[in-house]
Design an enzyme around this catalytic site. Structure first.
Site, PDB file in Angstrom:
ATOM      1  N   LYS A 240       0.862  -1.238   0.152  1.00  0.00           N
ATOM      2  CA  LYS A 240       0.062   0.072   0.191  1.00  0.00           C
ATOM      3  C   LYS A 240       0.910   1.232   0.081  1.00  0.00           C
ATOM      4  CE  LYS A 240      -0.224   0.471   5.040  1.00  0.00           C
ATOM      5  NZ  LYS A 240      -1.347   0.728   6.190  1.00  0.00           N
TER       6      LYS A 240
ATOM      7  N   ARG B 125     -10.708   1.234  14.537  1.00  0.00           N
ATOM      8  CA  ARG B 125     -10.825   1.644  13.456  1.00  0.00           C
ATOM      9  C   ARG B 125     -11.643   0.924  12.369  1.00  0.00           C
ATOM     10  NH1 ARG B 125      -4.565   2.625  11.307  1.00  0.00           N
ATOM     11  NH2 ARG B 125      -5.030   0.561  10.740  1.00  0.00           N
TER      12      ARG B 125
ATOM     13  N   TYR C 142      13.774  30.958   5.659  1.00  0.00           N
ATOM     14  CA  TYR C 142      12.683  32.013   6.204  1.00  0.00           C
ATOM     15  C   TYR C 142      12.569  32.074   7.636  1.00  0.00           C
ATOM     16  CZ  TYR C 142      10.514  31.307   1.524  1.00  0.00           C
ATOM     17  OH  TYR C 142      10.258  31.100   0.141  1.00  0.00           O
TER      18      TYR C 142
ATOM     19  N   MET D  24       9.783  24.891   0.443  1.00  0.00           N
ATOM     20  CA  MET D  24       9.127  24.124  -0.445  1.00  0.00           C
ATOM     21  C   MET D  24      10.160  23.049  -1.377  1.00  0.00           C
ATOM     22  SD  MET D  24       6.251  24.928  -3.133  1.00  0.00           S
ATOM     23  CE  MET D  24       5.316  25.583  -2.038  1.00  0.00           C
TER      24      MET D  24
END
Length: 394
Positions: free
Chosen positions: A48, A149, A283, A331
């Site tokens: 998965k 779940r 930043y 990013m």
């Protein structure tokens, strides 16, 4: 072609910005080590989430070539992609377990994919698709034994079992599996473990007394495969462990279980420059140089799957030395303080690897970011190409 740094631990295809190297020989070795632990129980290779970021089709093919005949996916779309890639029912059973109303039941039936059912609504949609296609369904009934779940609660289990048996009597489905999933198998001694073992035994006992004769009963995930042999039953579902990462790092490192990490992540220095002391970096200027130094620009960021939480803490290896991310991860890039060293632009930067040559590992990154190694490898994005080495030719 590939290039290597001065310690020989980082390789990178010429001209690429960054690359994840997937060692398929290590994958096969991990599967062999896990099969030694499972004994008579079969092994399911869980692929998965694009095989935890490693590439679902390539890893599934290697697993099948290594003799694994069960593959696990979360979504039906993941399962269908394996069939579309040519992995047929004669090669491996594929189970998918995460369904929502209106899912692609018909396509999955035609592709010969096993489905998990946790509730009456899902059974009803499956039966409707069987009637429309004329293809009987292979069903694994999932019991919620305490994870909370997916899975059927104990009070609803008799009704689900009875409905499934009615559909089976009509020739619409075959109940081929009974299963559940642990909540805390990665925490040895957790009280939920024995409670879930008991709950699963009770769910099995009820279903089998009612007339279910499953091909496979399965409960064990990666940590249970390694630590709880009493949970193995007929099939063990291994995800993280097959990719060579320890699901129980407090108990043992990968090597302690005979495992080797499969993925290494490498980038290439895009810039090296000298800056004065007191210079802000990235930043927000959360890092300010303590004195004159050199900075190296690494051209990967959170758009590539590098956690922003690694700001100021993520470890990398450059020219054989550990460095730490200086300032915020952006990013597309982050910066490391090279402490006056001046490696060449283009020098490989090893973010994580197996750890055998002193480089950081995915587990190191998980600790630095306050998360799990699962998240580190799974989140590496499609913008980072995968390079496969050590393949069997599957």
């Amino acid at each position: 072609m590939t290039t290597a740094n001065t310690t020989g631990t980082a390789t990178l295809t010429d001209g690429v910005r960054a690359e994840a190297t997937i060692d398929l020989a290590a994958l096969r070795g991990n599967l062999a080590a896990l099969r030694e632990r499972t004994g008579a129980s079969a092994l399911m290779a869980v692929v998965k989430a694009d095989a935890y970021g490693h590439g679902a089709v390539r890893c599934a093919r290697e697993a099948v070539a290594a003799g694994v005949n069960w593959l696990g996916t979360a979504t039906p779309e993941e399962a269908l992609a394996l069939r579309a890639a040519g992995i047929g029912p004669e090669q491996a059973r594929v189970l998918c377990w995460l369904w929502t109303p209106g899912g692609p039941w018909q396509q999955v039936l035609r592709a010969g994919i096993d489905v998990s059912v946790s509730a009456l609504w899902a059974l009803a949609e499956l039966v409707r698709a069987v009637r429309e296609t004329g293809v009987p369904g292979r069903v694994h009934l999932k019991a919620d034994t305490g994870l909370g779940r997916n899975g059927c609660q104990p009070r609803d289990w008799p009704e689900l079992v009875a409905a499934a048996l009615r559909a089976q009597a009509e020739g619409l489905i075959e109940v081929v599996g009974l299963w559940s999933h642990f909540a805390a198998a990665d925490e040895p001694g957790h009280p939920s473990i024995q409670a879930q073992l008991d709950g699963f035994a009770a769910a099995l006992g009820y279903a089998e007394q009612a007339g279910v004769r499953p091909e496979v009963r399965h409960l064990a995930n990666s940590p249970a495969t390694l630590l709880l042999p009493q949970s193995h039953y007929d099939l063990c579902r291994t995800g993280l462990a097959m990719y060579g990462l320890s699901p129980v790092p407090e108990v043992g490192a990968p090597a302690d279980f005979g495992l080797r990490p499969v993925m290494s992540l490498t980038a290439r220095l895009a810039l090296v420059k000298t800056v004065p002391g007191g210079h802000g970096v990235s930043y927000g200027h959360h890092y300010v140089t303590p004195g004159e130094t050199t900075l190296g620009l690494v051209p990967v960021g959170y758009a590539d799957g590098i956690p922003r939480h690694a700001s100021g803490s993520g470890p990398v290896q450059v020219a054989g030395k550990w460095r730490t991310i200086a300032g915020r991860v952006a990013m597309d890039q982050f910066v490391v303080d090279l402490g006056g060293d001046t490696p060449e632009v283009g020098e490989p930067v090893l973010l994580f690897g197996p750890g055998g040559n002193g480089e950081p590992t995915a587990e190191d990154w998980g600790r630095a970011c306050g998360t799990l190694s699962y998240e580190i490898v799974t989140r590496i994005g499609a913008r980072v190409p995968r390079r496969y080495v050590g393949g069997s030719g599957a």
